[in-house]
Write a protein that holds these residues in place. Structure first.
Motif, PDB file in Angstrom:
ATOM      1  N   LEU A 263     -34.465 -18.723  -6.006  1.00  0.00           N
ATOM      2  CA  LEU A 263     -34.789 -17.292  -5.908  1.00  0.00           C
ATOM      3  C   LEU A 263     -34.365 -16.571  -7.193  1.00  0.00           C
ATOM      4  CD1 LEU A 263     -33.946 -15.047  -2.831  1.00  0.00           C
ATOM      5  CD2 LEU A 263     -33.384 -14.298  -5.131  1.00  0.00           C
TER       6      LEU A 263
ATOM      7  N   LEU B 147     -39.807  -5.252  -0.606  1.00  0.00           N
ATOM      8  CA  LEU B 147     -38.647  -5.053  -1.474  1.00  0.00           C
ATOM      9  C   LEU B 147     -37.477  -5.962  -1.123  1.00  0.00           C
ATOM     10  CD1 LEU B 147     -38.647  -1.140  -1.646  1.00  0.00           C
ATOM     11  CD2 LEU B 147     -38.860  -2.656  -3.619  1.00  0.00           C
ATOM     12  N   THR B 148     -37.330  -6.325   0.151  1.00  0.00           N
ATOM     13  CA  THR B 148     -36.070  -6.967   0.558  1.00  0.00           C
ATOM     14  C   THR B 148     -36.198  -8.334   1.223  1.00  0.00           C
ATOM     15  OG1 THR B 148     -36.066  -5.930   2.752  1.00  0.00           O
ATOM     16  CG2 THR B 148     -35.020  -4.696   0.983  1.00  0.00           C
ATOM     17  N   LYS B 149     -37.358  -8.705   1.733  1.00  0.00           N
ATOM     18  CA  LYS B 149     -37.432  -9.883   2.614  1.00  0.00           C
ATOM     19  C   LYS B 149     -37.741 -11.150   1.820  1.00  0.00           C
ATOM     20  CE  LYS B 149     -39.168 -10.552   7.326  1.00  0.00           C
ATOM     21  NZ  LYS B 149     -40.271 -10.197   8.213  1.00  0.00           N
ATOM     22  N   ALA B 150     -36.718 -11.821   1.355  1.00  0.00           N
ATOM     23  CA  ALA B 150     -36.871 -12.963   0.443  1.00  0.00           C
ATOM     24  C   ALA B 150     -37.060 -14.256   1.235  1.00  0.00           C
ATOM     25  CB  ALA B 150     -35.656 -13.054  -0.469  1.00  0.00           C
ATOM     26  N   GLU B 151     -38.230 -14.386   1.840  1.00  0.00           N
ATOM     27  CA  GLU B 151     -38.485 -15.531   2.706  1.00  0.00           C
ATOM     28  C   GLU B 151     -38.900 -16.781   1.951  1.00  0.00           C
ATOM     29  OE1 GLU B 151     -39.970 -13.431   6.833  1.00  0.00           O
ATOM     30  OE2 GLU B 151     -41.490 -14.026   5.389  1.00  0.00           O
TER      31      GLU B 151
END
Lengths: 405, 405
Positions: free
Chosen positions: A162, A220-224
């Protein structure tokens, strides 16, 4: 071949191509043609008239030229693109161009020439049927999303991966153009005066804003998983037999539904545009039915493939031993895909960047009809996203909106 | 003062302290005492008997010793901790220790001595009332979470900051010990035979597993804000007037509710432990009422402060212009906090790491009563997390579970 960054000339491109080990024969007669649109990248098509071999060299430019304005853009996107391509080809072999070489100094990726393929958007506008597109794209999505997620890879390595795909400049383009501008007065917006009332409605619809804000927050936030990040039909090279996903320079860790929704959105926009492109009503209905079945098949096949990977390769003990969580996850993933599909449609009608499926319709009235139909589909999908229970329901919502029912 | 990494001796610690510019007077008579628990870090308390000045030197060890086992742990957590402390003190001045110096080679942070404070967990076990704790902790949470999120800082800089706080080793501890082991047979688990039935119930409750899997997924993917990451009452130094949050070595970008839930969990575990600590029923009820009001006040004040920051400092145009999204966000944040609180309670009863509030109860029957009460509270909060509508409802659920209603 490393040198200081500068935009390459065609002659320099040829010299670099010649220096590649064993790619072209020694007696190669190389010629180069710059085929990029010049907005974000230089793209050299290098061919050897003797052997018939060829390759593509894509060099990032340090700015984006859009409607005359120049936005600075990090050359690091070239590294991100080449690393994403290599990973995608590893996870979904044959569904992304092969990378032969990457030069970080020059922000240059040398890769497989796919000029025997056609950009899928162009093919669809011409009414081409791609009988394997749903199969190939669902494989690409399932393999790349699953195996870069916390389900398909070591969860500590995923965090490090990531970090390598943090992509602020390109994410900002999406955040602004997709998840902000269409819902406010912005100099980036662009639409014809004929649909001012529909554009105005986007700016004043509080229920729509709530859904878009929730979807924006997920982006913006959901790093799947590692997304392609820009998976519209202009990023797909296709023939009736082959499908290649290109141009992952927007790759970053985000919500899986964003990539799935991008394909769905662009199929529905072609559906709207067919109001014009296929004159014969019967043939138009037939092609539209093909487009709708491609949406259905894309999700259905993706769903089956992702569930199979979950069952066979899930590294997360709790997830893999909790069947209700798999059901919950797939259900929410469909909802995300539906919501993002809606956002991607809306922005292509009133935002900065449009699609040829609709914008290149020559007749103003037909164009307006297609634009309004696309906006109805887009807003309906956005508003329904958190309650949709199945792909059939999502398609019904889209088709009812298209028909203005 | 840089040198190759090695665990410092007390004499070396004194020499390093002496070399700090202007901290101790030239005639300082320094002495050192190693006061760490030796599991993760060395902690030197350096005092000058002449001036009375003092400081703390915390050095990370390259492993974690837990129940005899040794886990390798990256020294990079020392950088993360010092950078988090500096940021927290900037965002919530006076609520975290001041960092005087950080030495990356030695993985050493030199910081404010807070030995006039008491670890809040110890104080609560002793029945100490902290009238300002909810006020201070809610400020700490609101300021640090808001201003490291996409609402409170430049959204492109947030992505870069996220990259600096990628913390795989420490996150793995949480992922294993909180979100996995308690729900399966694991050598990491530790509980007394007396509650085997309750531990077994955790392993076979499919509805519970679904909720924990959803919460685990949020911990793994939801990069909302820079968390403290381990905000239990053992990470809070307190006096009745002052509150200092320490030890942010688990800091990473995660779901805001995790930090809020950590405090709530530990207040409820103290509530359960008070079955023993306060013998007098009236006084016990009074202290428990104080604990419950602290939970309520913590959330209520946090909610008000976060909303005020949202109204006054939100950099996200769409979020700030969509009141329904603020309501949605705060509602979901409470739900996350409630779910994470439940997970943090459960793991402290059956998992590897326990809390003195309950484990140090000398009487076996009273200890079991407290353990079972805590497990009931924890599982009730987990199961209710996605439907809870208010802090009052969450408290009612916890208290009903505590009373076994």
């Amino acid at each position: 071949m490393t040198t200081t960054y500068h935009p390459l000339s065609e002659q320099e491109a040829i010299e670099i191509a010649r220096s590649l080990d064993h790619f072209f024969p020694a007696n190669a007669k190389l010629s180069s043609k710059e085929i990029g649109d010049g907005n974000l990248n230089l793209v050299f098509h290098i061919t050897d008239s003797e052997s018939g071999k060829s390759l593509i060299m894509k060099q990032a430019l340090p700015y984006a030229k859009v409607v005359g304005e120049s936005w600075p853009l990090s050359l690091d996107r070239s590294r991100i693109e080449s690393e994403a391509l290599i990973l995608q080809n590893k996870l979904a072999p044959g569904l992304a161009p092969i990378v032969y070489h990457y030069d970080p100094e020059l922000a240059l990726t040398i890769m497989e020439d796919l000029s025997d393929h056609v950009i899928m958007r162009k093919g669809l506008i011409e009414g081409t049927v791609y009988p394997h597109a749903a199969e190939h794209l669902s494989t690409f999505l399932a393999q790349t999303l699953f195996f870069t997620s916390d389900f398909g890879m070591n969860q500590q390595q995923k965090k490090v991966q990531l970090g390598k795909f943090i992509n602020p400049d390109l994410c900002k383009i999406t955040e602004d153009l997709i998840f902000d501008d269409p819902y406010t007065v912005s100099p980036n917006n662009s639409y014809e005066a004929a649909i001012e009332d529909a554009a105005e409605a986007l700016r004043t619809d509080a229920a729509l804003h709530l859904e878009v804000a929730i979807l924006r927050d997920k982006f913006l936030t959901k790093a799947e998983a590692l997304l392609h990040g820009d998976l519209h039909t202009g990023s797909v090279f296709a023939t009736p037999e082959s499908t290649k996903v290109i141009d992952p320079e927007f790759a970053y860790y985000g919500p899986m539904g964003f990539d799935i929704g991008a394909i769905i959105a662009n199929l529905f926009m072609n559906y709207a545009g067919q109001e014009h492109w296929i004159g014969d009503a019967g043939k138009r209905a037939e092609f539209r039915a093909y487009l709708v079945e491609t949406v259905r098949s894309l999700w259905t096949q993706f769903d089956a493939k992702f569930r199979k990977l979950w069952d066979e390769h899930n590294v997360d003990r709790l997830a893999s031993s909790t069947p209700a969580f798999k059901a919950f996850y797939m259900s929410r993933l469909l909802q995300d895909a539906v919501g993002f599909a809606g956002c991607k449609i809306v922005r292509r009608i009133v935002g900065l960047s449009h699609v040829a499926d609709i914008d290149s319709i020559p007749d103003a009235a037909a164009r307006e009809t297609a634009q309004r139909m696309a906006l109805r589909i887009g807003t309906a999908l956005i508003k329904a996203n958190r309650s949709v229970r199945s792909i059939d329901e999502a398609i019904d919502i889209a088709l009812s909106a298209a028909a203005n029912k």
